[in-house]
Design a protein around this motif. Sequence first.
Motif, PDB file in Angstrom:
ATOM      1  N   MET A 153       0.836  -1.182   0.000  1.00 59.61           N
ATOM      2  CA  MET A 153       0.000   0.000   0.000  1.00 59.61           C
ATOM      3  C   MET A 153       0.877   1.240   0.000  1.00 59.61           C
ATOM      4  O   MET A 153       2.007   1.219   0.481  1.00 59.61           O
ATOM      5  N   VAL A 209       1.319   5.005   1.272  1.00 58.67           N
ATOM      6  CA  VAL A 209       0.887   5.888   2.347  1.00 58.67           C
ATOM      7  C   VAL A 209       1.493   7.263   2.099  1.00 58.67           C
ATOM      8  O   VAL A 209       2.696   7.374   1.857  1.00 58.67           O
ATOM      9  N   ASP A 243       1.323  -4.455   3.061  1.00 63.67           N
ATOM     10  CA  ASP A 243      -0.026  -4.375   3.618  1.00 63.67           C
ATOM     11  C   ASP A 243      -0.212  -5.512   4.615  1.00 63.67           C
ATOM     12  O   ASP A 243      -0.755  -6.563   4.291  1.00 63.67           O
ATOM     13  N   THR A 244       0.271  -5.287   5.836  1.00 60.21           N
ATOM     14  CA  THR A 244       0.116  -6.270   6.898  1.00 60.21           C
ATOM     15  C   THR A 244      -0.843  -5.725   7.940  1.00 60.21           C
ATOM     16  O   THR A 244      -1.246  -4.565   7.888  1.00 60.21           O
ATOM     17  N   VAL A 245      -1.185  -6.548   8.890  1.00 59.10           N
ATOM     18  CA  VAL A 245      -2.080  -6.119   9.960  1.00 59.10           C
ATOM     19  C   VAL A 245      -1.438  -4.984  10.756  1.00 59.10           C
ATOM     20  O   VAL A 245      -2.100  -4.011  11.113  1.00 59.10           O
ATOM     21  N   THR A 249       0.986  -2.687   9.802  1.00 59.56           N
ATOM     22  CA  THR A 249       1.059  -1.416   9.088  1.00 59.56           C
ATOM     23  C   THR A 249      -0.331  -0.856   8.807  1.00 59.56           C
ATOM     24  O   THR A 249      -0.519   0.355   8.802  1.00 59.56           O
ATOM     25  N   ARG A 250      -1.315  -1.722   8.608  1.00 61.37           N
ATOM     26  CA  ARG A 250      -2.685  -1.259   8.399  1.00 61.37           C
ATOM     27  C   ARG A 250      -3.208  -0.603   9.679  1.00 61.37           C
ATOM     28  O   ARG A 250      -3.884   0.421   9.644  1.00 61.37           O
ATOM     29  N   ALA A 273      -1.557   2.880  10.049  1.00 60.39           N
ATOM     30  CA  ALA A 273      -2.183   3.836   9.142  1.00 60.39           C
ATOM     31  C   ALA A 273      -3.580   4.205   9.633  1.00 60.39           C
ATOM     32  O   ALA A 273      -4.009   5.355   9.489  1.00 60.39           O
ATOM     33  N   ASN A 274      -4.280   3.261  10.220  1.00 61.13           N
ATOM     34  CA  ASN A 274      -5.613   3.536  10.746  1.00 61.13           C
ATOM     35  C   ASN A 274      -5.543   4.474  11.941  1.00 61.13           C
ATOM     36  O   ASN A 274      -6.410   5.334  12.116  1.00 61.13           O
ATOM     37  N   SER A 327      -5.078   8.055  10.615  1.00 57.20           N
ATOM     38  CA  SER A 327      -5.834   8.233   9.367  1.00 57.20           C
ATOM     39  C   SER A 327      -6.169   9.691   9.091  1.00 57.20           C
ATOM     40  O   SER A 327      -6.398  10.066   7.943  1.00 57.20           O
ATOM     41  N   VAL A 372      -4.213   6.526   2.265  1.00 56.20           N
ATOM     42  CA  VAL A 372      -3.734   5.176   1.938  1.00 56.20           C
ATOM     43  C   VAL A 372      -4.333   4.743   0.612  1.00 56.20           C
ATOM     44  O   VAL A 372      -5.544   4.885   0.397  1.00 56.20           O
ATOM     45  N   ASP A 383      -4.121   1.388  -2.273  1.00 53.85           N
ATOM     46  CA  ASP A 383      -3.611   0.050  -2.575  1.00 53.85           C
ATOM     47  C   ASP A 383      -2.784   0.100  -3.838  1.00 53.85           C
ATOM     48  O   ASP A 383      -3.124   0.776  -4.797  1.00 53.85           O
TER      49      ASP A 383
END
Length: 68
Positions: free
Chosen positions: A13, A15, A48-50, A52-53, A56-57, A60, A65, A67
């Motif tokens: 992803m 960012v 895009d792993t749990v 790093t997601r 980013a969340n 936010s 972000v 894809d």
Amino acid sequence: MVMAKKETSKKQMKVTLNRGLNGRLAAHKACVRGLGLRKIRQSAIVEDTVCTRGMANMVSYLVTVEDV
């Protein structure tokens, strides 16, 4: 013995930091740095792993972000 190769097409992803870090919480600054961002409008491509997601969340409101 022949070992099977793992599939190397990992999801990624992009960012981008859109807002500055002045006056933000230390944890949020650490998340932005962990994503590899330093300057406003700088972009980084990360896996895009749990983890790093989730980072980013958490920030936010500072980043966008996409894809890849």
